[in-house]
Design a protein around this motif. Structure first.
Motif, PDB file in Angstrom:
ATOM      1  N   SER A 107      39.056  61.689  69.221  1.00 40.12           N
ATOM      2  CA  SER A 107      37.957  62.134  70.065  1.00 40.12           C
ATOM      3  C   SER A 107      37.986  63.652  70.165  1.00 40.12           C
ATOM      4  O   SER A 107      39.056  64.268  70.150  1.00 40.12           O
TER       5      SER A 107
ATOM      6  N   GLU B  98      32.321  63.629  70.690  1.00 43.84           N
ATOM      7  CA  GLU B  98      32.235  62.828  69.470  1.00 43.84           C
ATOM      8  C   GLU B  98      33.544  62.055  69.239  1.00 43.84           C
ATOM      9  O   GLU B  98      34.613  62.468  69.677  1.00 43.84           O
ATOM     10  N   ARG B  99      33.429  60.945  68.514  1.00 43.04           N
ATOM     11  CA  ARG B  99      34.599  60.205  68.056  1.00 43.04           C
ATOM     12  C   ARG B  99      34.511  60.078  66.544  1.00 43.04           C
ATOM     13  O   ARG B  99      33.507  59.609  66.017  1.00 43.04           O
TER      14      ARG B  99
ATOM     15  N   VAL C 218      30.740  69.919  65.673  1.00 39.22           N
ATOM     16  CA  VAL C 218      30.938  69.135  66.889  1.00 39.22           C
ATOM     17  C   VAL C 218      30.795  70.013  68.128  1.00 39.22           C
ATOM     18  O   VAL C 218      30.995  71.232  68.075  1.00 39.22           O
TER      19      VAL C 218
END
Length: 317
Positions: free
Chosen positions: A156, A145-146, A141
């Protein structure tokens, strides 16, 4: 989302220090950080068992950053899940998970350069003991991003670099619970007595983002830190205590930046690393009242002084 998501705090002790990991009791349960290599068996598994949770129930391993005391146990935890859990780590720190030798390279380039060869050798042996086998992440990540943990539970990813270059904070959506690990350091660790900050400019920017944008209702930290009065604060905070911790972190940053600027305003390039216990930073240690032994691992004093020194160099260029 209601206040229905249970969080279990687990203290992972190793040597004289400890790190906190957190279990999120979601439809797809998550573990945030993993301690060191021995933590899975010695701390995490028995703590979860007290709550009726099995290691194989964990579906997500969320790593806030790449330091040994937070990802060292990732391989052991993943094995305990039956190798089924998704492994999430900041992209910038991912190599520290997939290649344990990267920790040694980073050590030598940072705090190791201030220490005698025999101490370096001892520290490297300790690092290798605390890091599990190499592990390939499944998701890298960068922030924004979720991640769905099943049902209406999601987290999140908020980039909060500074403590490390890739550090992120996982925020439980709808509840505003922020799992910041070491992105918030207050006035330093319970034993170190000073924050560990690799990139001061990024650190203060991350703190400001947490204050102004994230505005967490609860804050889950990676260790016990000290406030301005030297009191050791619990790593789980809520309400006004959250604001106090964030402001204290900014206050300590201002103090350190100003002291380092005054003491290292000369020729920064020619700093002699081999000058007594505190290297080229002896006068700084004296002014801020630091009396710890920076030869102990982790070497918070040298890491932080190096960070503020590099910031001065960058500002002069």
């Amino acid at each position: 989302m209601g206040d229905s998501v249970k969080v279990i705090s687990i203290e992972c002790k190793f040597g004289p220090i400890s790190a906190n990991v957190y279990y999120i009791d979601a439809p797809e349960p998550a573990l945030i950080d993993t301690g060191v290599a021995t933590s899975a068996v010695q701390a995490i598994e028995p703590a979860l068992a007290e709550h009726g949770v099995r290691m194989e129930d964990i579906r997500w391993i969320l790593l806030t950053h790449g330091h040994v005391d937070h990802l060292g146990g990732a391989r052991a935890v993943w094995e305990k899940t039956g190798r089924r859990a998704e492994i999430v780590i900041p992209k910038i720190d991912a190599e520290l998970l997939r290649n344990r030798n990267t920790h040694i390279t980073d050590y030598k380039q940072l705090q190791g350069k201030y220490l005698a060869p025999d101490i370096q050798e001892k520290h490297i042996a300790m690092l290798l003991h605390d890091i599990g086998e190499d592990l390939e992440p499944t998701i890298e990540v960068a922030g924004g991003e979720r991640l769905s943990l099943g049902g209406d539970v999601s987290v999140s990813v908020v980039p909060t670099p500074g403590h490390s270059l890739g550090s992120v904070t996982f925020v439980l959506d709808g509840l505003d619970y922020a799992f910041a690990a070491d992105a918030v350091q207050m006035y330093g660790g319970a034993l170190s007595g000073i924050p560990t900050i690799e990139y001061p400019a990024l650190y203060r920017k991350s703190l400001q983002h947490l204050i102004e944008v994230v505005r967490p209702k609860r804050l889950y930290l990676g260790h016990r830190f000290r406030n301005a009065e030297g009191e050791i604060i619990a790593p789980q905070l809520e309400g006004a205590a959250v604001d106090s911790a964030l402001q204290a972190s900014l206050e300590m940053d201002v103090r350190l930046a100003e002291v380092v600027r005054r003491h290292l305003s000369g020729d920064l390039q020619s700093a002699d690393y081999d000058v007594g216990r505190y290297g080229p930073y002896g006068s700084i240690a004296e002014e801020i009242g630091y009396t710890g032994d920076p030869r102990n691992l982790p070497c918070a004093f040298f890491v932080t002084m190096n960070g503020y020194r590099d910031e001065l160099l960058s500002n002069k260029s």
